[in-house]
Scaffold this motif. Structure first.
Motif, PDB file in Angstrom:
ATOM      1  N   PRO A  69      41.677  14.949  20.425  1.00 30.19           N
ATOM      2  CA  PRO A  69      40.915  13.881  19.772  1.00 30.19           C
ATOM      3  C   PRO A  69      40.047  14.431  18.643  1.00 30.19           C
ATOM      4  O   PRO A  69      39.470  15.527  18.786  1.00 30.19           O
ATOM      5  CB  PRO A  69      40.064  13.305  20.908  1.00 30.19           C
ATOM      6  N   PRO A  70      39.935  13.718  17.538  1.00 34.17           N
ATOM      7  CA  PRO A  70      39.104  14.205  16.413  1.00 34.17           C
ATOM      8  C   PRO A  70      37.655  14.485  16.795  1.00 34.17           C
ATOM      9  O   PRO A  70      37.027  15.369  16.219  1.00 34.17           O
ATOM     10  CB  PRO A  70      39.216  13.068  15.394  1.00 34.17           C
ATOM     11  N   ILE A  71      37.132  13.738  17.774  1.00 30.83           N
ATOM     12  CA  ILE A  71      35.733  13.934  18.164  1.00 30.83           C
ATOM     13  C   ILE A  71      35.507  15.334  18.718  1.00 30.83           C
ATOM     14  O   ILE A  71      34.400  15.873  18.662  1.00 30.83           O
ATOM     15  CB  ILE A  71      35.320  12.866  19.210  1.00 30.83           C
ATOM     16  N   ALA A  72      36.583  15.969  19.234  1.00 33.87           N
ATOM     17  CA  ALA A  72      36.449  17.299  19.827  1.00 33.87           C
ATOM     18  C   ALA A  72      36.294  18.390  18.771  1.00 33.87           C
ATOM     19  O   ALA A  72      35.815  19.478  19.075  1.00 33.87           O
ATOM     20  CB  ALA A  72      37.647  17.602  20.718  1.00 33.87           C
ATOM     21  N   ILE A  73      36.709  18.113  17.543  1.00 34.92           N
ATOM     22  CA  ILE A  73      36.668  19.141  16.493  1.00 34.92           C
ATOM     23  C   ILE A  73      35.752  18.766  15.336  1.00 34.92           C
ATOM     24  O   ILE A  73      35.619  19.536  14.385  1.00 34.92           O
ATOM     25  CB  ILE A  73      38.086  19.402  15.937  1.00 34.92           C
ATOM     26  N   ILE A  74      35.118  17.613  15.410  1.00 34.91           N
ATOM     27  CA  ILE A  74      34.375  17.126  14.252  1.00 34.91           C
ATOM     28  C   ILE A  74      33.156  17.995  13.950  1.00 34.91           C
ATOM     29  O   ILE A  74      32.847  18.272  12.773  1.00 34.91           O
ATOM     30  CB  ILE A  74      33.952  15.648  14.460  1.00 34.91           C
ATOM     31  N   ILE A  75      32.457  18.504  14.967  1.00 28.87           N
ATOM     32  CA  ILE A  75      31.248  19.308  14.719  1.00 28.87           C
ATOM     33  C   ILE A  75      31.597  20.631  14.040  1.00 28.87           C
ATOM     34  O   ILE A  75      31.006  20.972  13.000  1.00 28.87           O
ATOM     35  CB  ILE A  75      30.465  19.525  16.029  1.00 28.87           C
ATOM     36  N   PRO A  76      32.552  21.421  14.569  1.00 29.43           N
ATOM     37  CA  PRO A  76      32.903  22.646  13.825  1.00 29.43           C
ATOM     38  C   PRO A  76      33.480  22.369  12.445  1.00 29.43           C
ATOM     39  O   PRO A  76      33.254  23.141  11.511  1.00 29.43           O
ATOM     40  CB  PRO A  76      33.938  23.329  14.735  1.00 29.43           C
ATOM     41  N   LEU A  77      34.204  21.254  12.287  1.00 29.32           N
ATOM     42  CA  LEU A  77      34.747  20.926  10.972  1.00 29.32           C
ATOM     43  C   LEU A  77      33.635  20.674   9.963  1.00 29.32           C
ATOM     44  O   LEU A  77      33.734  21.075   8.800  1.00 29.32           O
ATOM     45  CB  LEU A  77      35.653  19.696  11.061  1.00 29.32           C
ATOM     46  N   HIS A 103      31.222  22.424   5.191  1.00 26.00           N
ATOM     47  CA  HIS A 103      29.973  22.600   4.450  1.00 26.00           C
ATOM     48  C   HIS A 103      29.900  24.005   3.854  1.00 26.00           C
ATOM     49  O   HIS A 103      29.530  24.183   2.683  1.00 26.00           O
ATOM     50  CB  HIS A 103      28.781  22.361   5.372  1.00 26.00           C
ATOM     51  N   ASP A 104      30.275  25.009   4.644  1.00 26.46           N
ATOM     52  CA  ASP A 104      30.226  26.391   4.160  1.00 26.46           C
ATOM     53  C   ASP A 104      31.257  26.635   3.056  1.00 26.46           C
ATOM     54  O   ASP A 104      31.029  27.472   2.167  1.00 26.46           O
ATOM     55  CB  ASP A 104      30.481  27.360   5.315  1.00 26.46           C
ATOM     56  N   TRP A 138      44.776   5.826   6.181  1.00 25.10           N
ATOM     57  CA  TRP A 138      44.159   4.599   5.659  1.00 25.10           C
ATOM     58  C   TRP A 138      43.159   4.008   6.654  1.00 25.10           C
ATOM     59  O   TRP A 138      42.131   3.456   6.257  1.00 25.10           O
ATOM     60  CB  TRP A 138      45.265   3.597   5.353  1.00 25.10           C
ATOM     61  N   THR A 139      43.462   4.139   7.956  1.00 19.74           N
ATOM     62  CA  THR A 139      42.614   3.521   8.985  1.00 19.74           C
ATOM     63  C   THR A 139      41.689   4.518   9.676  1.00 19.74           C
ATOM     64  O   THR A 139      40.918   4.112  10.548  1.00 19.74           O
ATOM     65  CB  THR A 139      43.497   2.847  10.053  1.00 19.74           C
ATOM     66  N   GLU A 140      41.746   5.797   9.314  1.00 23.00           N
ATOM     67  CA  GLU A 140      40.931   6.803   9.988  1.00 23.00           C
ATOM     68  C   GLU A 140      39.443   6.589   9.692  1.00 23.00           C
ATOM     69  O   GLU A 140      39.055   6.338   8.566  1.00 23.00           O
ATOM     70  CB  GLU A 140      41.368   8.204   9.527  1.00 23.00           C
ATOM     71  N   PHE A 141      38.636   6.715  10.728  1.00 21.73           N
ATOM     72  CA  PHE A 141      37.213   6.414  10.583  1.00 21.73           C
ATOM     73  C   PHE A 141      36.305   7.610  10.841  1.00 21.73           C
ATOM     74  O   PHE A 141      35.407   7.915  10.051  1.00 21.73           O
ATOM     75  CB  PHE A 141      36.831   5.273  11.532  1.00 21.73           C
ATOM     76  N   LEU A 142      36.532   8.329  11.941  1.00 22.24           N
ATOM     77  CA  LEU A 142      35.575   9.334  12.393  1.00 22.24           C
ATOM     78  C   LEU A 142      35.411  10.480  11.398  1.00 22.24           C
ATOM     79  O   LEU A 142      34.291  10.857  11.036  1.00 22.24           O
ATOM     80  CB  LEU A 142      35.994   9.874  13.758  1.00 22.24           C
ATOM     81  N   LEU A 143      36.515  11.066  10.945  1.00 18.01           N
ATOM     82  CA  LEU A 143      36.439  12.177  10.003  1.00 18.01           C
ATOM     83  C   LEU A 143      35.798  11.730   8.690  1.00 18.01           C
ATOM     84  O   LEU A 143      34.978  12.452   8.112  1.00 18.01           O
ATOM     85  CB  LEU A 143      37.830  12.748   9.739  1.00 18.01           C
TER      86      LEU A 143
END
Length: 297
Positions: free
Chosen positions: A140-148, A153-154, A230-235
């Protein structure tokens, strides 16, 4: 094979129609809300179905960029007063197009190359690699969103089109590889051998033989990748701030005075239409690809 009776056929089609109606009703209601005035969206006397005067005000504000205050000054009191042009969806539509098209090109292109290698080149660990690619889709994207967020950012990729395109490509690439592999597997290997006997290189076989023969599958894969992006929200929400795709833009329509359901449904309905058109164009290829080659023509 035993012939089906007429009552059974009628019952089967009736059940199918009812199921489709159940799943289509939310979309119908969403589209109906987009042409309702605010007085018909919320009514204390009960649900209003068709007893209202249709209006295109919601579309004029979200798609044409007209001021919500000017458009609705005679029909609204509490709603639409938090910013005259804050509901303009043209910028978000452009952002969604840029990100979806960019990630689709990358996902379909790299997925096609990877799928050809997995389908035609037998090497040790190929099945394990395929299983690993499949497992990435389970993540799930929520599992990788913080490290991403920290990585982007870096690298200076946060809040950029390039960064969001790369993120969407990472999410879409597994499904692109698996879909394209199913289409390439259906092409006989003897065709590759015949082309190489005639002097074609491996790249020429891919470019001049495999690619033209699997263009229907490539189109279906591209459509699916486009819709996912087109429908992706979290990232899009966490990796951008000034860039707002359509799903992120719609969340801003929840104001201090309430949720702008007319604008939400207008922009949302407009965003649904391209997906419907693309799926209708490639539905046969899409179904065959999603079955992973289980259905043969």
């Amino acid at each position: 094979m035993m012939e089906q009776s007429r009552p059974f056929i009628i019952a089967r089609y009736t059940a199918a129609i009812l199921i489709v109606m159940i799943f289509m009703f939310p979309i119908f209601w969403f589209a109906l809300t987009s042409i309702k005035p605010i007085s018909a969206v919320f009514d204390k006397d009960g649900v209003i179905w068709f007893d209202f005067v249709p209006t295109m005000e919601n579309y004029r504000v979200t798609l044409l960029g007209e001021s919500s205050i000017d458009v609705n000054q005679n029909t609204r009191s509490d709603f639409g007063t938090s910013g005259g042009n804050s509901y303009d969806g043209r910028g978000s539509i452009l952002s969604s197009i840029i990100v979806a098209v960019g990630s689709t090109i990358l996902s379909a292109g790299m997925g096609m190359l990877a799928a050809y290698g997995l389908s035609r080149m037998n090497f040790r660990g190929s099945q394990g690699l395929l299983n690993w690619i499949l497992s990435q889709r389970f993540l799930p994207p929520i599992a990788i969103i913080i490290p991403l967020v920290f990585i982007f950012h870096d690298m200076g990729l946060r809040d950029t089109y390039v960064g969001l395109i790369i993120a969407h490509t990472l999410i879409n690439l597994p499904i692109a590889v698996l879909l394209m592999k199913s289409f390439i597997d259906d092409i006989p290997v003897d065709i590759d051998h015949a082309a190489m006997i005639d002097g074609a290189t491996r790249w020429q076989v891919f470019w001049k033989v495999i690619l033209p023969m699997s263009k229907g599958g490539l189109a279906a894969t591209a459509v699916l990748c486009f819709i996912f992006s087109w429908t992706e929200f979290l990232l899009a929400l966490f990796l951008t701030s000034s860039i707002r795709t359509i799903p992120v833009k719609i969340t801003t329509f929840v104001t201090s005075t309430g949720s702008e359901w007319g604008y939400i449904s207008a922009l949302g309905t407009s965003a649904i239409i391209p997906g419907f058109i693309f799926i209708l164009l490639v539905q046969n290829h899409l179904v065959r690809g999603l079955t992973m080659g289980a259905i043969k023509d």
